[in-house]
Every structure is written in C-alpha cells, then in structure tokens.
Design a protein around this motif. Sequence first.
Motif, PDB file in Angstrom:
ATOM      1  N   ALA A 157       0.859  -1.184   0.000  1.00 19.25           N
ATOM      2  CA  ALA A 157       0.000   0.000   0.000  1.00 19.25           C
ATOM      3  C   ALA A 157       0.892   1.230   0.000  1.00 19.25           C
ATOM      4  O   ALA A 157       2.070   1.175   0.382  1.00 19.25           O
ATOM      5  CB  ALA A 157      -0.913   0.006   1.228  1.00 19.25           C
ATOM      6  N   GLU A 158       0.305   2.341  -0.438  1.00 19.62           N
ATOM      7  CA  GLU A 158       0.999   3.626  -0.355  1.00 19.62           C
ATOM      8  C   GLU A 158       0.229   4.526   0.598  1.00 19.62           C
ATOM      9  O   GLU A 158      -0.988   4.685   0.484  1.00 19.62           O
ATOM     10  CB  GLU A 158       1.113   4.292  -1.720  1.00 19.62           C
ATOM     11  N   LEU A 159       0.944   5.107   1.527  1.00 19.28           N
ATOM     12  CA  LEU A 159       0.387   5.988   2.542  1.00 19.28           C
ATOM     13  C   LEU A 159       0.469   7.434   2.074  1.00 19.28           C
ATOM     14  O   LEU A 159       1.478   7.846   1.488  1.00 19.28           O
ATOM     15  CB  LEU A 159       1.195   5.833   3.840  1.00 19.28           C
ATOM     16  N   GLY A 160      -0.584   8.204   2.312  1.00 20.78           N
ATOM     17  CA  GLY A 160      -0.573   9.633   2.030  1.00 20.78           C
ATOM     18  C   GLY A 160      -1.307  10.373   3.139  1.00 20.78           C
ATOM     19  O   GLY A 160      -2.187   9.811   3.792  1.00 20.78           O
ATOM     20  N   TYR A 161      -0.968  11.631   3.337  1.00 15.06           N
ATOM     21  CA  TYR A 161      -1.583  12.406   4.418  1.00 15.06           C
ATOM     22  C   TYR A 161      -1.304  13.884   4.201  1.00 15.06           C
ATOM     23  O   TYR A 161      -0.378  14.261   3.491  1.00 15.06           O
ATOM     24  CB  TYR A 161      -1.012  11.982   5.789  1.00 15.06           C
ATOM     25  N   TRP A 162      -2.127  14.706   4.812  1.00 21.23           N
ATOM     26  CA  TRP A 162      -1.831  16.122   4.973  1.00 21.23           C
ATOM     27  C   TRP A 162      -2.591  16.622   6.192  1.00 21.23           C
ATOM     28  O   TRP A 162      -3.642  16.086   6.542  1.00 21.23           O
ATOM     29  CB  TRP A 162      -2.125  16.972   3.734  1.00 21.23           C
ATOM     30  N   ILE A 163      -2.037  17.631   6.838  1.00 25.64           N
ATOM     31  CA  ILE A 163      -2.664  18.267   7.992  1.00 25.64           C
ATOM     32  C   ILE A 163      -2.780  19.753   7.680  1.00 25.64           C
ATOM     33  O   ILE A 163      -1.850  20.358   7.139  1.00 25.64           O
ATOM     34  CB  ILE A 163      -1.825  18.050   9.279  1.00 25.64           C
ATOM     35  N   ALA A 164      -3.924  20.326   8.000  1.00 24.69           N
ATOM     36  CA  ALA A 164      -4.159  21.752   7.763  1.00 24.69           C
ATOM     37  C   ALA A 164      -3.077  22.578   8.472  1.00 24.69           C
ATOM     38  O   ALA A 164      -2.682  22.258   9.598  1.00 24.69           O
ATOM     39  CB  ALA A 164      -5.548  22.141   8.258  1.00 24.69           C
ATOM     40  N   PRO A 165      -2.589  23.628   7.809  1.00 24.07           N
ATOM     41  CA  PRO A 165      -1.492  24.426   8.365  1.00 24.07           C
ATOM     42  C   PRO A 165      -1.726  24.930   9.786  1.00 24.07           C
ATOM     43  O   PRO A 165      -0.777  24.993  10.573  1.00 24.07           O
ATOM     44  CB  PRO A 165      -1.369  25.595   7.380  1.00 24.07           C
ATOM     45  N   ASP A 166      -2.962  25.281  10.132  1.00 23.77           N
ATOM     46  CA  ASP A 166      -3.240  25.770  11.485  1.00 23.77           C
ATOM     47  C   ASP A 166      -3.016  24.709  12.556  1.00 23.77           C
ATOM     48  O   ASP A 166      -2.998  25.029  13.745  1.00 23.77           O
ATOM     49  CB  ASP A 166      -4.687  26.277  11.592  1.00 23.77           C
TER      50      ASP A 166
END
Length: 174
Positions: free
Chosen positions: A89-98
């Motif tokens: 599997a390939e993992l991806g993510y992002w978190i809002a800058p705040d």
Amino acid sequence: MPGPVFIDGDQVTLRTIEEEDLPFLQQQVNDPTVWRAIGRADPVNANQEEGFFEDVVCEDGSVQLLVCADDQPVGTVGIHLEEGAVRAAELGYWIAPDHHGNGYGSEAAELLTTYGFDQRGCHRIGARVFEFNDASQALLESIGFQHEGRRREATFIDGEYQDILWYGVLAEEW
C-alpha cells in the motif's frame, strides 16, 4: 460533524469522509502549504472535490479518512492498496497548516499504517515525499519508515524540478 469514528487514537480520531466534509477539504487543499506538499499545483473547485470524493474516497482498494482532533477536522490520511503479488500500500496524508506541530499527522500515519498491516494484511507500506518537505520526511522517519530511494527531478513544483524521496516499512519491521 465528521463521520463515524473508524480508528480511535490518543490525540486524533480517524473518521469516514462524508460529503459534508468536502468544503473543509476543498478549502485546505487550496492552501499553498498543503497543495505544495502534496504536489498539486492546480486549484480545486467544488465539483473537482466532489470528483475526488466519488473517484478516490468511495473507491474499493483505497481507505481515505478524515483526521479529527476534538471532533474537528484537521486533515486527511489514506492508504491505497496496490494490486500485485506483494500485498503493498501507499500511505498519504496532509494536515491543515493551522494544526501543524501538534503530532496529529504522526499519530494518524501511525494508526493507518498499523491498520494496513493488521487489518489489510499488507507486507509493505510505502510513502513518497518531495525533497523540500523536511517535516514529512521527519514524520515518516519518526514512526519507523526507512528512506529507500530517490527519483531525481521527477516532478515540477514552484517552477523547479524536484526529487521525490521514497520511504517504506515492512510488516516485520513494524
């Protein structure tokens, strides 16, 4: 209100992404801090975000979840299960800058990686980051991913060719 809790952590809960979450996702993915980090240089309108929901979130073979802290959305995390002889599997993510710097991304990535190994039977989970994204490299290394390689000048961001760094972890290492 975000969808039901799928995985519960110490700081974050991973919840299903629902249509009501699309305005949050659209707003955040258009933030330069987010779109640069995920390599998406084109703006995303509401119809395109709905397309993401239909084509990616609702797709079999992909687990895309909303990262929430105190019942508020702060980002996304997902794994895309790859077809082939090796369960990967390939993992991806992002978190809002705040919400950067609170450990939400690390915990979310760790929770979903554990899910990939324990519930989906993955043998390996990989992730890719751009060479300029030191925070994401540190996140992956802090939870046990190893740097596996570099694709030189593999993408074009901010008017420059950028290297993509590949990370991975095997089930036996997790």
